[in-house]
Write an enzyme that holds these catalytic residues in place. Structure first.
Site, PDB file in Angstrom:
ATOM      1  N   ALA A   1       0.876  -1.189   0.000  1.00 38.82           N
ATOM      2  CA  ALA A   1       0.000   0.000   0.000  1.00 38.82           C
ATOM      3  C   ALA A   1       0.911   1.237   0.000  1.00 38.82           C
ATOM      4  CB  ALA A   1      -0.964  -0.006   1.179  1.00 38.82           C
TER       5      ALA A   1
ATOM      6  N   HIS B   1       6.864   5.772   1.709  1.00 38.73           N
ATOM      7  CA  HIS B   1       7.673   4.651   1.212  1.00 38.73           C
ATOM      8  C   HIS B   1       8.568   5.116   0.061  1.00 38.73           C
ATOM      9  CE1 HIS B   1       3.923   2.514   2.741  1.00 38.73           C
ATOM     10  NE2 HIS B   1       4.871   1.903   3.426  1.00 38.73           N
TER      11      HIS B   1
ATOM     12  N   GLN C   1       3.032  -9.777  13.023  1.00 37.60           N
ATOM     13  CA  GLN C   1       3.094  -8.520  13.771  1.00 37.60           C
ATOM     14  C   GLN C   1       1.704  -7.930  14.029  1.00 37.60           C
ATOM     15  OE1 GLN C   1       5.587  -6.601  10.621  1.00 37.60           O
ATOM     16  NE2 GLN C   1       4.365  -4.777  11.065  1.00 37.60           N
TER      17      GLN C   1
ATOM     18  N   GLY D   1      11.553   4.183   8.257  1.00 39.61           N
ATOM     19  CA  GLY D   1      11.025   5.521   8.479  1.00 39.61           C
ATOM     20  C   GLY D   1      10.984   5.877   9.962  1.00 39.61           C
TER      21      GLY D   1
ATOM     22  N   VAL E   1       7.284  11.678   6.227  1.00 38.55           N
ATOM     23  CA  VAL E   1       6.646  12.440   5.140  1.00 38.55           C
ATOM     24  C   VAL E   1       5.183  12.666   5.530  1.00 38.55           C
ATOM     25  CG1 VAL E   1       6.031  12.466   2.691  1.00 38.55           C
ATOM     26  CG2 VAL E   1       8.210  11.473   3.425  1.00 38.55           C
TER      27      VAL E   1
HETATM   28  P1  AMP Z   1       4.890  -0.083   6.460  1.00 38.17           P
HETATM   29  O1  AMP Z   1       4.598  -0.443   5.057  1.00 38.17           O
HETATM   30  O2  AMP Z   1       3.815   0.728   7.113  1.00 38.17           O
HETATM   31  O3  AMP Z   1       5.355  -1.251   7.298  1.00 38.17           O
HETATM   32  O4  AMP Z   1       6.140   0.900   6.395  1.00 38.17           O
HETATM   33  C1  AMP Z   1       7.315   0.525   5.743  1.00 38.17           C
HETATM   34  C2  AMP Z   1       8.378   1.545   6.058  1.00 38.17           C
HETATM   35  O5  AMP Z   1       7.951   2.819   5.594  1.00 38.17           O
HETATM   36  C3  AMP Z   1       8.637   1.684   7.567  1.00 38.17           C
HETATM   37  O6  AMP Z   1      10.031   1.822   7.780  1.00 38.17           O
HETATM   38  C4  AMP Z   1       7.886   2.944   7.920  1.00 38.17           C
HETATM   39  O7  AMP Z   1       8.424   3.624   9.028  1.00 38.17           O
HETATM   40  C5  AMP Z   1       8.076   3.757   6.634  1.00 38.17           C
HETATM   41  N1  AMP Z   1       7.045   4.797   6.549  1.00 38.17           N
HETATM   42  C6  AMP Z   1       5.708   4.629   6.676  1.00 38.17           C
HETATM   43  N2  AMP Z   1       5.083   5.822   6.610  1.00 38.17           N
HETATM   44  C7  AMP Z   1       6.046   6.764   6.448  1.00 38.17           C
HETATM   45  C8  AMP Z   1       6.040   8.180   6.349  1.00 38.17           C
HETATM   46  N3  AMP Z   1       4.916   8.885   6.391  1.00 38.17           N
HETATM   47  N4  AMP Z   1       7.227   8.821   6.190  1.00 38.17           N
HETATM   48  C9  AMP Z   1       8.390   8.104   6.146  1.00 38.17           C
HETATM   49  N5  AMP Z   1       8.468   6.769   6.265  1.00 38.17           N
HETATM   50  C10 AMP Z   1       7.307   6.102   6.407  1.00 38.17           C
END
Ligand code: AMP
Length: 299
Positions: free
Chosen positions: A33, A38, A62, A149, A178
């Site tokens: 997503a 990302h 998780q 992130g 972001v």
């Molecule tokens: P997720 O798909 O939610 O597991 O996130 C994958 C990676 O993207 C993780 O390292 C998150 O911290 C990073 N991430 C998610 N949202 C953001 C954001 N708004 N800004 C920067 N990194 C993000």
């Protein structure tokens, strides 16, 4: 961009790349997503690494039994397009059975000291799932760098501890949060929000900014800063606070007196959606945080 489904393919790809002197492999672990947050990680990886793998795996371990694993947004085609447009060389998208060949009896990895703090306190088992999948991805991809992130700041602390404790030979790079133009931190879970909830969700970033400005004005007492944060939530009764905490970023232990580098982290329920936000307190308040539309929204 090549799509890989098997650990053996990812390992083979990485080893052949890294066998060439000067080549550097980076990995960006995600649950798909994909959004501009990302994308910023992939761009950061591109800027540091000659070759970039993005992993896309909605990791069941998780999620708690009553959490949103089944309905977590999945958009494989759009994710492939975004990852390719940002310059990923491979997308690793394994099946659950590939990652957990022994099913519920699979080996897991746990970071005991941090596991019950912040998100770990309200999501039992969450960090164990995170550390297990991250360990597996790092062992499979053998990257030089892995990109995460700051949005998931507690996760970053847990992963840094994991990498240090297990002597994993990888450098963890943390990229800034972001945000949408109005301040809401981008999240795949924002897709769950109704228009009214999306407006309420701004309470999170508003609170973070308020604490940041009180800190910049000289307030250092955690109890005063936390009380101010709770007052902002009090005027938005539709939102339920999960936690608001001022902690040391590496230990996730609460601090009484805030210092530059302390993390203000919060989680709240907006309807049935749990959102998180945070910032690292520093002397200077950043007047122009990263925006999703900002082409430089990478480290
Ligand atoms: P997720 O798909 O939610 O597991 O996130 C994958 C990676 O993207 C993780 O390292 C998150 O911290 C990073 N991430 C998610 N949202 C953001 C954001 N708004 N800004 C920067 N990194 C993000």
């Amino acid at each position: 961009m090549e799509i890989l489904r098997f650990v053996s393919e990812l390992r083979c790809w990485s080893r052949s790349i890294r066998s060439v002197p000067g080549n550097i492999v980076g990995i960006v672990p995600t649950m798909g997503a994909l959004h501009a947050g990302h994308a910023s990680l992939i761009r950061a990886a591109r800027s540091r690494c000659s070759h970039v793998a993005v992993s896309l795996f909605v990791n069941p371990t998780q999620f708690g039994p009553n959490e949103d694993y089944a309905r977590y947004p999945r958009s494989f085609d759009a994710d492939c397009a975004l990852a390719a447009a940002e310059g990923a060389d491979v997308l690793f998208a394994p099946a659950v059975e590939e990652i957990y060949p022994s099913g519920p009896d699979s080996t897991f990895v746990e970071v005991p000291g941090l596991i019950h703090r912040l998100d770990g306190a309200s999501r039992p088992g969450h960090f164990r799932g995170v550390t297990t999948i991250v360990t597996k991805l790092l062992l499979a991809a053998e990257p030089d760098f892995a990109f995460f992130g700051q949005k998931d700041a507690a996760q970053v602390a847990v992963i840094r501890r994991l990498v240090a404790d297990l002597f994993l030979d990888v450098e963890i790079v943390v990229c800034p949060i972001v945000r949408d133009a109005d301040g809401l931190a981008l999240s795949s879970r924002n897709a769950y929000l109704s228009p009214a909830e999306r407006a309420q969700a701004l309470t999170l970033s508003r609170t973070v900014r308020h604490v940041e400005s009180l800190f910049a004005q000289g307030e250092r007492r955690s109890e005063v800063l936390l009380a101010a944060a709770r007052r902002i939530f009090a005027v938005e009764p539709a939102i339920r606070i999960d936690y608001i905490a001022l902690v040391d970023w590496s230990t996730l232990e609460p601090v009484e007196i805030v210092a530059p580098g302390t993390l203000i982290a919060l989680a709240a329920w907006v309807g049935t959606t749990r959102l998180i936000d945070n910032t690292i307190l520093s002397r200077v308040v950043c007047s122009s945080p990263l925006r999703a539309s900002d082409p430089a929204a990478s480290i």
